[in-house]
Enzyme design. Sequence first.
Site, PDB file in Angstrom:
ATOM      1  N   SER A   1     -27.872  14.445 -37.643  1.00  0.00           N
ATOM      2  CA  SER A   1     -27.253  13.460 -38.536  1.00  0.00           C
ATOM      3  C   SER A   1     -27.420  13.884 -39.986  1.00  0.00           C
ATOM      4  O   SER A   1     -28.356  14.589 -40.346  1.00  0.00           O
ATOM      5  CB  SER A   1     -27.919  12.104 -38.346  1.00  0.00           C
TER       6      SER A   1
ATOM      7  N   GLU B   1     -38.322  16.016 -37.773  1.00  0.00           N
ATOM      8  CA  GLU B   1     -38.031  14.987 -38.766  1.00  0.00           C
ATOM      9  C   GLU B   1     -39.099  13.894 -38.674  1.00  0.00           C
ATOM     10  O   GLU B   1     -38.891  12.771 -39.107  1.00  0.00           O
ATOM     11  CB  GLU B   1     -36.621  14.431 -38.591  1.00  0.00           C
TER      12      GLU B   1
ATOM     13  N   THR C   1     -33.351   3.744 -27.630  1.00  0.00           N
ATOM     14  CA  THR C   1     -33.085   5.181 -27.814  1.00  0.00           C
ATOM     15  C   THR C   1     -34.282   5.902 -28.454  1.00  0.00           C
ATOM     16  O   THR C   1     -34.105   6.932 -29.090  1.00  0.00           O
ATOM     17  CB  THR C   1     -31.797   5.430 -28.630  1.00  0.00           C
TER      18      THR C   1
ATOM     19  N   ASN D   1     -35.419  10.079 -26.459  1.00  0.00           N
ATOM     20  CA  ASN D   1     -34.977  10.851 -27.613  1.00  0.00           C
ATOM     21  C   ASN D   1     -36.068  11.806 -28.103  1.00  0.00           C
ATOM     22  O   ASN D   1     -37.191  11.389 -28.364  1.00  0.00           O
ATOM     23  CB  ASN D   1     -34.630   9.856 -28.726  1.00  0.00           C
TER      24      ASN D   1
ATOM     25  N   SER E   1     -22.450   6.883 -36.118  1.00  0.00           N
ATOM     26  CA  SER E   1     -23.030   8.182 -35.799  1.00  0.00           C
ATOM     27  C   SER E   1     -22.351   8.794 -34.567  1.00  0.00           C
ATOM     28  O   SER E   1     -22.077  10.000 -34.522  1.00  0.00           O
ATOM     29  CB  SER E   1     -24.525   8.013 -35.545  1.00  0.00           C
TER      30      SER E   1
ATOM     31  N   CYS F   1     -31.716  16.153 -36.395  1.00  0.00           N
ATOM     32  CA  CYS F   1     -31.878  16.761 -35.068  1.00  0.00           C
ATOM     33  C   CYS F   1     -31.385  18.201 -35.000  1.00  0.00           C
ATOM     34  O   CYS F   1     -31.383  18.804 -33.918  1.00  0.00           O
ATOM     35  CB  CYS F   1     -31.158  15.921 -34.018  1.00  0.00           C
TER      36      CYS F   1
ATOM     37  N   HIS G   1     -26.349  17.847 -27.606  1.00  0.00           N
ATOM     38  CA  HIS G   1     -27.467  17.112 -28.208  1.00  0.00           C
ATOM     39  C   HIS G   1     -27.446  15.721 -27.570  1.00  0.00           C
ATOM     40  O   HIS G   1     -26.443  15.012 -27.658  1.00  0.00           O
ATOM     41  CB  HIS G   1     -27.262  17.041 -29.724  1.00  0.00           C
TER      42      HIS G   1
HETATM   43  N1  CAA Z   1     -23.410  -2.832 -18.237  1.00  0.00           N
HETATM   44  C1  CAA Z   1     -23.006  -1.581 -18.510  1.00  0.00           C
HETATM   45  N2  CAA Z   1     -22.704  -1.154 -19.775  1.00  0.00           N
HETATM   46  C2  CAA Z   1     -22.888  -2.022 -20.781  1.00  0.00           C
HETATM   47  C3  CAA Z   1     -23.311  -3.334 -20.557  1.00  0.00           C
HETATM   48  C4  CAA Z   1     -23.583  -3.743 -19.220  1.00  0.00           C
HETATM   49  N3  CAA Z   1     -24.005  -4.970 -18.922  1.00  0.00           N
HETATM   50  N4  CAA Z   1     -23.376  -3.963 -21.754  1.00  0.00           N
HETATM   51  C5  CAA Z   1     -22.993  -3.062 -22.697  1.00  0.00           C
HETATM   52  N5  CAA Z   1     -22.702  -1.898 -22.110  1.00  0.00           N
HETATM   53  C6  CAA Z   1     -22.274  -0.651 -22.741  1.00  0.00           C
HETATM   54  C7  CAA Z   1     -21.271  -0.861 -23.856  1.00  0.00           C
HETATM   55  O1  CAA Z   1     -19.970  -0.994 -23.348  1.00  0.00           O
HETATM   56  C8  CAA Z   1     -21.489   0.405 -24.663  1.00  0.00           C
HETATM   57  O2  CAA Z   1     -20.819   1.468 -24.041  1.00  0.00           O
HETATM   58  P1  CAA Z   1     -19.875   2.427 -24.909  1.00  0.00           P
HETATM   59  O3  CAA Z   1     -20.737   3.017 -25.983  1.00  0.00           O
HETATM   60  O4  CAA Z   1     -19.385   3.427 -23.921  1.00  0.00           O
HETATM   61  O5  CAA Z   1     -18.810   1.556 -25.471  1.00  0.00           O
HETATM   62  C9  CAA Z   1     -22.982   0.666 -24.535  1.00  0.00           C
HETATM   63  O6  CAA Z   1     -23.415  -0.104 -23.405  1.00  0.00           O
HETATM   64  C10 CAA Z   1     -23.787   0.252 -25.724  1.00  0.00           C
HETATM   65  O7  CAA Z   1     -23.417  -1.066 -26.040  1.00  0.00           O
HETATM   66  P2  CAA Z   1     -23.346  -1.529 -27.553  1.00  0.00           P
HETATM   67  O8  CAA Z   1     -22.613  -0.519 -28.360  1.00  0.00           O
HETATM   68  O9  CAA Z   1     -22.899  -2.920 -27.573  1.00  0.00           O
HETATM   69  O10 CAA Z   1     -24.912  -1.441 -27.879  1.00  0.00           O
HETATM   70  P3  CAA Z   1     -25.703  -1.703 -29.198  1.00  0.00           P
HETATM   71  O11 CAA Z   1     -24.933  -2.479 -30.189  1.00  0.00           O
HETATM   72  O12 CAA Z   1     -26.991  -2.257 -28.735  1.00  0.00           O
HETATM   73  O13 CAA Z   1     -25.939  -0.235 -29.808  1.00  0.00           O
HETATM   74  C11 CAA Z   1     -26.567   2.008 -30.033  1.00  0.00           C
HETATM   75  C12 CAA Z   1     -26.171   0.916 -29.056  1.00  0.00           C
HETATM   76  C13 CAA Z   1     -25.519   2.161 -31.110  1.00  0.00           C
HETATM   77  C14 CAA Z   1     -26.687   3.320 -29.263  1.00  0.00           C
HETATM   78  C15 CAA Z   1     -27.965   1.624 -30.635  1.00  0.00           C
HETATM   79  O14 CAA Z   1     -28.905   1.635 -29.627  1.00  0.00           O
HETATM   80  C16 CAA Z   1     -28.396   2.533 -31.745  1.00  0.00           C
HETATM   81  O15 CAA Z   1     -27.989   2.386 -32.896  1.00  0.00           O
HETATM   82  N6  CAA Z   1     -29.280   3.533 -31.437  1.00  0.00           N
HETATM   83  C17 CAA Z   1     -29.656   4.547 -32.381  1.00  0.00           C
HETATM   84  C18 CAA Z   1     -28.551   5.544 -32.362  1.00  0.00           C
HETATM   85  C19 CAA Z   1     -28.821   6.752 -33.218  1.00  0.00           C
HETATM   86  O16 CAA Z   1     -29.927   7.079 -33.564  1.00  0.00           O
HETATM   87  N7  CAA Z   1     -27.789   7.450 -33.516  1.00  0.00           N
HETATM   88  C20 CAA Z   1     -27.946   8.713 -34.163  1.00  0.00           C
HETATM   89  C21 CAA Z   1     -27.945   9.701 -33.071  1.00  0.00           C
HETATM   90  S1  CAA Z   1     -27.727  11.323 -33.688  1.00  0.00           S
HETATM   91  C22 CAA Z   1     -29.304  11.731 -33.727  1.00  0.00           C
HETATM   92  O17 CAA Z   1     -29.852  12.134 -32.755  1.00  0.00           O
HETATM   93  C23 CAA Z   1     -29.917  11.430 -34.996  1.00  0.00           C
HETATM   94  C24 CAA Z   1     -30.469  12.601 -35.641  1.00  0.00           C
HETATM   95  O18 CAA Z   1     -29.906  13.657 -35.971  1.00  0.00           O
HETATM   96  C25 CAA Z   1     -31.818  12.304 -35.957  1.00  0.00           C
END
Ligand code: CAA
Length: 384
Positions: free
Chosen positions: A306, A79, A152, A275, A201, A111, A233
Amino acid sequence: MDIGIDKIGFYVPKDYIDIVELAKARNVDPDKFTIGIGQDKQAVPQPYQDAVTMAASSADSILTSEDKKDIGLLIVGTESSVDESKSSAAFLMDLLELPEDIRAFEIKQACYGATAGLQSAYDFVSLNPDKKALVIATDIARYGIKTPGEVTQGAGSVAMIISKDPRVLKLDHKSVYMTRNVGDFWRPTFSKTAFARGKFSNQVYVDFFQTLWQKFQNKYSMTADDFSTMLFHIPYTKMGTKALRTLEETVSDTKYAELTKHYQESIKFSREVGNLYTGSLYLGLLSYLVYGAQPNEQLLLFSYGSGAVGELYSAKVQPDFEQVVDKSALQKMLTNRQKLSISNYEKMYQIEYQDGTIVDPITVDTKFYLSEIKENERLYKKSK
Ligand code: CAA
């Protein structure tokens, strides 16, 4: 006839950033990135590397001249394509010095691309048992500097030769799949970076896994007890953990402990690389082959792209896989990398080659590289 992965190769760029350093630079608690997201390092490609050069490198690591004669199908799942018309596969014909009597093309479905390629390769070899197929997953995952998705990111490529009498993994021809029109992740043609509804997602991914796992059990009358390992994945390792956790209440404690142990073995490489988009599941497979797999072990693989397509299929580790998978070379590839400072990573990230670019080969330290952009056409070279 047994059909599956006969050889598997990997390429990761030589530079990486440290995730704790990234967290500090972004004023984030490092535990969030290392525990909450589940990453340690992130591969960073050079500006003269792209999906084509990385694909060439991973394939080059496994192809012999004998293989080249037998290959009848080349599929690149990506992609991160460099052209809206010409496929990455066409560029690879020269770089890999492949003969002309090959059907070569690119597949895109986020993916899921490499799994689509793998299943098509299975069909191709079933009809052409004396031929082999080369399936390559290659991607640069980019969300942008200081975005929530930055942690990521990653880059790299996995290449697989599919043939009869495979030495690494036999595909069982047991598979369930599904597609839904979902807006969880997309990258419009004008954008170099992806847009993601990351938490949504996650939900869709877990829902696809649960739906497909139910379907698989119903269709084949099998349960978790038929598998010692489930591979997921893993665009970032926390994502697979979320799918795995859905099994905790439905399987015995012993089975869950076994699946968890094997899952940890399957994410070691991803924690170090980040990733790979289409290659993420197959990097997990490689990691498991290096750190945990046993001959004749039955695996279940969950592929997710996705948009969204999911597929769950089973496969068997082959008795002599250790003779084909060069464990120490793979480990060395990761340990021999060099760390980039966050400020150098940010500078490198901004470099974007335009028409007229000519890359000085003296600055290049990779075997395959983008050498020039001429009349907006990308031209590639192999270092001498
Ligand atoms: N210590 C330990 N853990 C902590 C922490 C700390 N101090 N602070 C936060 N965390 C944990 C949170 O509790 C959370 O855990 P859970 O998910 O188990 O609840 C985790 O860290 C992440 O915290 P947030 O959700 O608050 O983080 P964020 O708002 O920054 O978002 C994310 C994280 C959603 C992964 C973001 O990085 C993102 O959007 N990344 C892109 C994701 C993506 O591409 N998704 C599609 C994937 S599918 C694919 O691969 C795509 C494809 O087909 C191309």
